[in-house]
Design a protein around this motif. Sequence first.
Motif: not given
Length: 388
Positions: A72, A111, A116, A118, A122
């Motif tokens: 990340l 994902w 998630d 995040r 990204k």
Amino acid sequence: MRTLARLLVMVLLTGMAAAVSVPSTAAPATFAHPGVLVSRGQLDFVRAQVNANAQPWRAAYDQMLASSYASLSRTPHPRAIVECGSFSNPNFGCTDERQDAIAAYTDALVWYITRDSRYAAKAIALMDAWSATITDHTNSNAPLQSAWAGSVWPRAAEIIRYTYSSWPNAGRFATMLRNVYLPEVRNGNTNANGNWELTMMEASLAISVFLEDRAAYDAAIAKFRARVPAFIYLTTDGACPRGPAGSSIDTCAEIITYWHGQSTFMDGLSQETCRDFTHTGYGLSSISHVAETARIQGQDLYTELRDRLRHALGLHARYELNAPPSSLCGGTITRGLGPTTEVGFNALNFRLGIGMSNTQTYTETRRPQGTNGLFVAWETLTHARNPN
């Protein structure tokens, strides 16, 4: 009588032409999304297996998550002009582009499996950085570099666009694919080693699905179907393999030279076998990827490809594991097939029930298969024993 005979000949020739012709329209009336290499059903299957800690999917997921591609904290490295010479020398953005594309696909997979956000963010950040910057590929490897990255970007984009809540710059990304990547790959390259044109058609097909461009889809499928028989030999082809359609390589002597000096032909031999197994693996991987994407879009290419693909996977898996006979490349081969067998093996063995003992041994003993850093990534996770 002579007129009747002439008529019969015309009927026979027409029938033969019909038997070997490629349909002018292959694109679906409605495109399936996500629809590049992995479908929603396949992704749901993978998610369920990972969450149940089932193997080999959990190990494959852990391998992917531990890689730098899933970080990340990754910073994208876009360039306006990516310049790639032969074997990526010079390398001005070549590695960065390929790695950022694989990272975007990796994040999209994480994902989908974890939900998630995040990782979705990204993936979007990586795709947005490149779509805001890149304008061209240059130097001798420009078509191949475009094909490698252009095969992977749409995989990430399909997952994010159709399973995540918001991607404001999706239109700009589509423009990038249409204006920067598609012109480099759509016309192929008939005189290069076969992995070039096969990977270029993989990218063309992937881009056409994301763009819902039926004309580009049809062109990619037609060129692909003509190229595969010039890359993988079957004894039913005759004494010599076929030359690439549209090329000047058409005599047996020219074909032997093009096939890196191999003059003894056997089922499953590839045009690049006696070059090395690594580049052969690239071609076999792209063949599997195109057939898989077409299958998701409702078109069955596996039926017409299965004999070539199963023999090619089997031959190269066998000699990746064992010493070759003197009839193959003079008894000297350069191995390195890589993580390229899962998609074809799953389609032919698991779905269609075709016995493939050498390919099975090779595939299962190398799980989890990771990434080659070019355009193959995480296929044990996405395609091992996947029924969808």
